[in-house]
Design a protein around this motif. Structure first.
Motif, PDB file in Angstrom:
ATOM      1  N   PRO A 130      63.623  29.309  93.063  1.00  0.00           N
ATOM      2  CA  PRO A 130      64.804  30.024  92.555  1.00  0.00           C
ATOM      3  C   PRO A 130      65.068  29.650  91.097  1.00  0.00           C
ATOM      4  O   PRO A 130      64.856  28.497  90.714  1.00  0.00           O
ATOM      5  CB  PRO A 130      65.943  29.489  93.435  1.00  0.00           C
ATOM      6  N   VAL A 131      65.509  30.609  90.304  1.00  0.00           N
ATOM      7  CA  VAL A 131      65.839  30.320  88.897  1.00  0.00           C
ATOM      8  C   VAL A 131      67.346  30.424  88.731  1.00  0.00           C
ATOM      9  O   VAL A 131      67.935  31.482  88.993  1.00  0.00           O
ATOM     10  CB  VAL A 131      65.137  31.321  87.939  1.00  0.00           C
ATOM     11  N   ARG A 132      67.962  29.340  88.325  1.00  0.00           N
ATOM     12  CA  ARG A 132      69.411  29.327  88.117  1.00  0.00           C
ATOM     13  C   ARG A 132      69.785  30.089  86.849  1.00  0.00           C
ATOM     14  O   ARG A 132      69.054  30.040  85.850  1.00  0.00           O
ATOM     15  CB  ARG A 132      69.921  27.891  87.961  1.00  0.00           C
ATOM     16  N   LEU A 184      74.708  21.564  84.317  1.00  0.00           N
ATOM     17  CA  LEU A 184      74.972  22.894  84.894  1.00  0.00           C
ATOM     18  C   LEU A 184      74.024  23.174  86.063  1.00  0.00           C
ATOM     19  O   LEU A 184      74.387  23.862  87.016  1.00  0.00           O
ATOM     20  CB  LEU A 184      74.826  23.991  83.837  1.00  0.00           C
ATOM     21  N   THR A 185      72.807  22.640  86.000  1.00  0.00           N
ATOM     22  CA  THR A 185      71.848  22.876  87.083  1.00  0.00           C
ATOM     23  C   THR A 185      72.331  22.212  88.366  1.00  0.00           C
ATOM     24  O   THR A 185      72.274  22.806  89.448  1.00  0.00           O
ATOM     25  CB  THR A 185      70.454  22.320  86.696  1.00  0.00           C
ATOM     26  N   ASP A 186      72.823  20.976  88.243  1.00  0.00           N
ATOM     27  CA  ASP A 186      73.330  20.282  89.432  1.00  0.00           C
ATOM     28  C   ASP A 186      74.574  19.482  89.046  1.00  0.00           C
ATOM     29  O   ASP A 186      74.502  18.280  88.760  1.00  0.00           O
ATOM     30  CB  ASP A 186      72.256  19.346  90.011  1.00  0.00           C
ATOM     31  N   THR A 241      80.282  30.186  85.193  1.00  0.00           N
ATOM     32  CA  THR A 241      79.893  30.636  86.535  1.00  0.00           C
ATOM     33  C   THR A 241      78.667  29.880  87.041  1.00  0.00           C
ATOM     34  O   THR A 241      77.918  29.277  86.268  1.00  0.00           O
ATOM     35  CB  THR A 241      79.561  32.144  86.532  1.00  0.00           C
ATOM     36  N   ARG A 242      78.464  29.948  88.363  1.00  0.00           N
ATOM     37  CA  ARG A 242      77.294  29.327  88.981  1.00  0.00           C
ATOM     38  C   ARG A 242      76.591  30.391  89.813  1.00  0.00           C
ATOM     39  O   ARG A 242      77.199  31.005  90.687  1.00  0.00           O
ATOM     40  CB  ARG A 242      77.741  28.168  89.868  1.00  0.00           C
TER      41      ARG A 242
END
Ligand code: HEM
Length: 393
Positions: free
Chosen positions: A374-376, A19-21, A382-383
């Motif tokens: 930045p904090v995802r 999900l992060t990338d 959703t992204r």
């Protein structure tokens, strides 16, 4: 990622890491075939532009009627939401949205949105440093959209967390999905209470739904489901677009310079932001028959198919050099708003708000600088970001 047979993968697209990338995984899956069976969650995954677009345009084969979520609990609970229906019922109910959200219907609010965005930009320039999620991106959705819906002023902030929970709860069986259940129950209860008490401002979008319910056009669950269509769909998506725009322009100052020198590029920039960082990454459908997508990809009837707007929008078969952020590209055919009978009913409003914010900032801000990590906000569907510390000059 390890693969077992050519069109099978054991990748977990819902892990924190993916999900992060997700983009390298999307590319590997696109290259594997037009559809890949994800064994971990028992799903078929479609990620190439052409196949995603075709599936979205063929509701008779790729049905939303059994829900667009990846678990039965979600699909049963929200069966009356527009997004989980097929025509003809969906066509009929969708009119309740599109009447109020058409460009003509929105024209009178455009000036208010511009005014609020101008004031916000002026205040933020004075502050200099701020969080682009909580201090900038959330402002218009919480104030403007909620005003249009006619939502009571108290309780709007609670809705942000509940709405994010709604998207998470559409995920596959996993801890993130399980953790969202209390938020969704709270959301369902809150919406039911607002409908029962008729606690909406007369004349607002929400009021139209109440009236349709009172006139016997839709059952109470229908009114609740449709109301969720506003409060859920309008929040995270627009907040994510505005936050991502700040992140992208901070990392690509030459693109910000270009926008400042040619403000007429704002609509093209908006399209490029929704393409490259699609706020809704995936949803799903169920096949009503066997589908042969070529290259050995045969999806059986009754299969749960995950389609990725985010992956299709990065497909090099359709968008040259897809990972490059380029506001001159103007990808008007991106799939970030979906396509076909379920294409986003609120995109006109999302466009008005994001255009207003970008125009107001471009008129005042020379440079956007990230001042912290930045904090995802990791979410099954959703992204976006949880926090994005910036300074503007
Ligand atoms: C940039 C912001 C937004 C993005 C990227 C976005 C994206 C999407 C996508 C991808 C779908 C298609 C779902 C599917 O294929 O099943 C959708 C549907 C929908 N959106 Fe949006 N959305 C945004 C903003 C909004 C806003 C502001 C509203 C409401 C005011 C809204 C209301 C809806 C509704 C009601 C649907 C369901 C339509 C149907 O099922 O017929 N959206 N959106």
């Amino acid at each position: 990622m390890t693969t077992t047979t050519p069109l099978t993968s054991d990748l977990d697209l819902f892990s924190d890491e993916a999900l992060t990338d997700p983009y390298p995984h999307y590319k590997a899956l696109r290259d594997l075939g037009p559809a890949v069976h994800l064994t971990r969650h028992g799903l078929w995954f479609i990620s190439r532009y052409e196949q995603v677009r075709s599936a979205l345009g063929d509701w008779e084969t790729f049905s939303s009627g059994r829900g667009i979520g990846l678990n039965d609990g979600f699909n049963d609970a929200w069966g009356s939401a527009l997004i989980n229906m097929d025509p003809p019922a969906q066509t009929e109910q969708r009119k309740l949205f599109t009447d109020r959200l058409s460009p003509r219907a929105l024209r009178p609010v455009a000036a208010d949105i511009d005014r609020r965005a101008d004031q916000l930009a002026a205040d933020l320039v004075t502050r200099g440093s701020f969080d682009a999620v909580t201090d900038l991106a959330q402002d218009l959705p919480v104030h403007v959209i909620m005003d249009l819906i006619g939502w009571p002023t108290e309780g709007r902030d609670q809705l942000l967390d509940m709405a994010a929970g709604w998207f998470d709860s559409a995920g596959p069986a996993c801890p993130r999905t399980a953790a969202s259940v209390p938020k969704v129950e709270a959301l369902m209860g809150y919406l039911a209470e607002v409908v029962a008490k008729e606690n909406l401002v007369p004349g607002g979008f929400g009021w139209t739904l109440l009236e349709a319910h009172k006139a016997g056009q839709i059952p109470v669950e229908g009114a609740i489901g449709l109301l969720a269509g506003y409060v859920v769909a309008a929040f995270d998506t627009t907040i994510s677009t505005i936050s991502s725009s700040m992140w992208l322009f901070a990392r690509h100052p030459e693109q910000w310079d270009l926008l400042r020198s040619e403000p007429s590029l704002v609509p093209a920039a908006f399209n490029e932001i929704v393409r490259i960082e699609s706020p809704i990454q995936v949803f799903s459908r169920t096949t009503t028959r066997e589908v042969d997508l070529g290259e050995g990809a045969v999806i059986p009837a009754g299969a749960r198919v995950l389609h990725s707007y985010g992956a299709a929008n990065r497909d090099e078969r359709h968008f040259p050099d897809p990972d490059r952020f380029d506001i001159r590209r103007n990808p008007v055919d991106h799939l970030g708003f979906g396509y076909g009978n379920h294409a986003c009913a609120g995109q006109g409003l999302a466009r008005l708000e994001t255009h207003a914010v970008l125009k107001a900032l471009a008129a005042r801000v020379q440079r956007i600088e990230l001042t912290g990590e930045p904090v995802r906000a990791l979410n099954n569907i959703t992204r976006g970001f949880q926090s994005l510390p910036v300074r503007i000059h």
